[in-house]
Design a protein around this motif. Sequence first.
Motif, PDB file in Angstrom:
ATOM      1  N   UNK A  41      41.914  25.068  51.383  1.00  0.00           N
ATOM      2  CA  UNK A  41      40.981  23.974  51.656  1.00  0.00           C
ATOM      3  C   UNK A  41      40.132  23.680  50.429  1.00  0.00           C
ATOM      4  N   UNK A  42      39.731  24.743  49.696  1.00  0.00           N
ATOM      5  CA  UNK A  42      38.980  24.546  48.458  1.00  0.00           C
ATOM      6  C   UNK A  42      39.808  23.753  47.445  1.00  0.00           C
ATOM      7  N   UNK A  43      41.102  24.088  47.314  1.00  0.00           N
ATOM      8  CA  UNK A  43      41.979  23.344  46.400  1.00  0.00           C
ATOM      9  C   UNK A  43      42.113  21.887  46.825  1.00  0.00           C
ATOM     10  N   UNK A  65      38.792  26.339  40.624  1.00  0.00           N
ATOM     11  CA  UNK A  65      40.206  26.214  40.984  1.00  0.00           C
ATOM     12  C   UNK A  65      41.025  27.373  40.423  1.00  0.00           C
ATOM     13  N   UNK A  66      40.714  27.817  39.206  1.00  0.00           N
ATOM     14  CA  UNK A  66      41.381  28.981  38.618  1.00  0.00           C
ATOM     15  C   UNK A  66      41.307  30.179  39.561  1.00  0.00           C
ATOM     16  N   UNK A  67      40.093  30.443  40.086  1.00  0.00           N
ATOM     17  CA  UNK A  67      39.888  31.603  40.946  1.00  0.00           C
ATOM     18  C   UNK A  67      40.667  31.457  42.254  1.00  0.00           C
ATOM     19  N   UNK A  68      40.714  30.221  42.806  1.00  0.00           N
ATOM     20  CA  UNK A  68      41.455  29.982  44.049  1.00  0.00           C
ATOM     21  C   UNK A  68      42.958  30.182  43.834  1.00  0.00           C
ATOM     22  N   UNK A  69      43.489  29.668  42.713  1.00  0.00           N
ATOM     23  CA  UNK A  69      44.920  29.815  42.431  1.00  0.00           C
ATOM     24  C   UNK A  69      45.313  31.277  42.283  1.00  0.00           C
ATOM     25  N   UNK A  70      44.490  32.059  41.593  1.00  0.00           N
ATOM     26  CA  UNK A  70      44.791  33.483  41.452  1.00  0.00           C
ATOM     27  C   UNK A  70      44.708  34.201  42.789  1.00  0.00           C
ATOM     28  N   UNK A  71      43.721  33.812  43.628  1.00  0.00           N
ATOM     29  CA  UNK A  71      43.591  34.429  44.952  1.00  0.00           C
ATOM     30  C   UNK A  71      44.816  34.167  45.813  1.00  0.00           C
ATOM     31  N   UNK A  72      45.480  33.021  45.603  1.00  0.00           N
ATOM     32  CA  UNK A  72      46.686  32.676  46.358  1.00  0.00           C
ATOM     33  C   UNK A  72      47.959  33.215  45.703  1.00  0.00           C
ATOM     34  N   UNK A  97      33.236  32.921  30.463  1.00  0.00           N
ATOM     35  CA  UNK A  97      33.415  34.308  30.906  1.00  0.00           C
ATOM     36  C   UNK A  97      34.242  34.356  32.190  1.00  0.00           C
ATOM     37  N   UNK A  98      34.076  33.372  33.071  1.00  0.00           N
ATOM     38  CA  UNK A  98      34.871  33.341  34.306  1.00  0.00           C
ATOM     39  C   UNK A  98      36.351  33.056  33.989  1.00  0.00           C
ATOM     40  N   UNK A  99      36.579  32.162  33.010  1.00  0.00           N
ATOM     41  CA  UNK A  99      37.956  31.862  32.610  1.00  0.00           C
ATOM     42  C   UNK A  99      38.622  33.117  32.023  1.00  0.00           C
ATOM     43  N   UNK A 100      37.890  33.833  31.151  1.00  0.00           N
ATOM     44  CA  UNK A 100      38.455  35.028  30.504  1.00  0.00           C
ATOM     45  C   UNK A 100      38.818  36.092  31.539  1.00  0.00           C
TER      46      UNK A 100
END
Length: 579
Positions: A41-43, A65-72, A97-100
């Motif tokens: 839903x976030x995506x 979105x990076x964090x959601x994709x990795x979580x999936x 830092x979040x991207x890294x």
Amino acid sequence: MRKFFICTITLLLCLSVSGQSNFSQLKKTVETEALYANHREALRLINSNRAKLSMEQQTELDVLKLECLNALGLHEESFALSQTILVRPRLTPEQEVRIRMQRALVYETGLNQLNCRRELQDAEEIFLKNSDLKTSFFTYFLMRKSSYFRTFGDDKLALKLDMQAEQYAESVTDRKNGAALNMFLGFENYSDPDTALPYFLKAVRLYKSYRHHNGVANMYNKLSNFYLKSGEISTAKQYNDSAVALGSKVESFDTMSEIYRLKSRIEEKQKKYGESLQSYKVAALWTDRENEAQRLTKVQERDLMYHYETNQLRAQKLTSSVRNTRKWNSFLVVGTLLLVFSMLILLYFFKLVSKSKERIRIQNESISDKNAALEKNVQEKEFLVRELNHRVKNNLSVILSLIDFERDECESEQYKRKFEHLHTRVKTISLAHHLFSYNINNFDNSTIEIREYSGKIIEPHKAGCNFPLIVETDMDPFNLPVDQALSYGLLLNELLTNSLKHAVPSEDQILKISLQVKIRNGIADVEYQDNGRIFGKKAPNKSLGRLIIDAMVEQLGGKCERRHSLYRVQFSVDGKPLG
């Protein structure tokens, strides 16, 4: 006039504040959906609103979105997106830092130790320069660092970092990462129940403290499995029932599948075989929904990435066109004295631009036509393959029905048993074909999952058995090509038939069959055994069943050893014959 200018400026300011407020609300909604594990839903929210945002706002949502994709588990898509974000100008330290940390997760998943360590070092340098970021993100950084050491062989340092992260999460009231940390610490101390249980219970409390229903249900299920392995079935059932009760509030299909799969195991332990089978079917339905949702999300993200790359190419062409325009303008300024010549050059330039646009338009139309033709061709092939598989399955069903008719008309018990054995062999072939056709849209992976296939072969034997029977399995999950899987299925069917027909356990014992399949360095090691001690009838060495077993081992390119009722079969999962 003065009043007009004041009103105009006020209106612009209001519109600007309103736009910023709308974005803040959107970002908050996306963060909430991600927090409660509703990543799809976030995506959807990010993708549907992205085009209306500025580049800075897009970057903020793309980091989420990076964090959601990795979580999936969509690591390839996550890595591709991170590459596009990092080249953008004016990234904030928080964004970087979040991207890294997310890129470190992708490299760790791909077992790329060097790049994973480099990303973690870059993140650590950002924390050293921006200590204000630690409160929100340092707990997760310590978790990533711990996971790195655990993945690459230093379990002691990993445990030490987990303990440090748990203390830091307590100090800054980081409930989200604190819950996950306590769950990990529980698993790290799994062999010591007295140490592991408090961590699990604390994880439940932390998930409950911010109403993370998916996390609570998942932890209930973990506790249920914990007690089931300890032999406390009633306590395991209580926790599993609590997880089932939260089902209406759980967003994750995968979590629901695990809950019902464990429920099936508990009911099997309680000898409620009908209920166990029903729970297993519900778990399979949730797994199907998860696989379908994952496939759709992957397709959507790849489609978005394709459009992004197309737009990027267009932007590059536009930039190149602008540069050419500036060059021509400079030339026109220099040649102002030759006005007529300059006008001819200008007209010629506009003519070139017009032809270029027309050429691009024609190329785009041609590409669209080719894409449509290719899509139609793929759809036709998919339809033909599905139709072919459907007809083959129908033919197998007809064959099974004919075998049943012949068996029912036969008066000899001996021939009836032969028809029953023939029925199970054809049924094994039908099951393999059904599992393959079930995944017919996945052309990149035309294989059969062996653990599921084995379960479907075992189920009819258990259901048709007219005396007490226990079947225990311990199998690594892996896939085999269809031809190999079919040989494996026929081999397993013959072993089961042989046990049910000939094996007689010692007095006061229930017939028990155990199946263990392990993968070691690309070699499947199958151990099959029953607890038969005496036999009602001695089977000849060259019976049909024995011939089929030998033939299937040969087709697998493997080797078979037998000692009493223990069969050990080894074969290569890539189909190559063993030396």
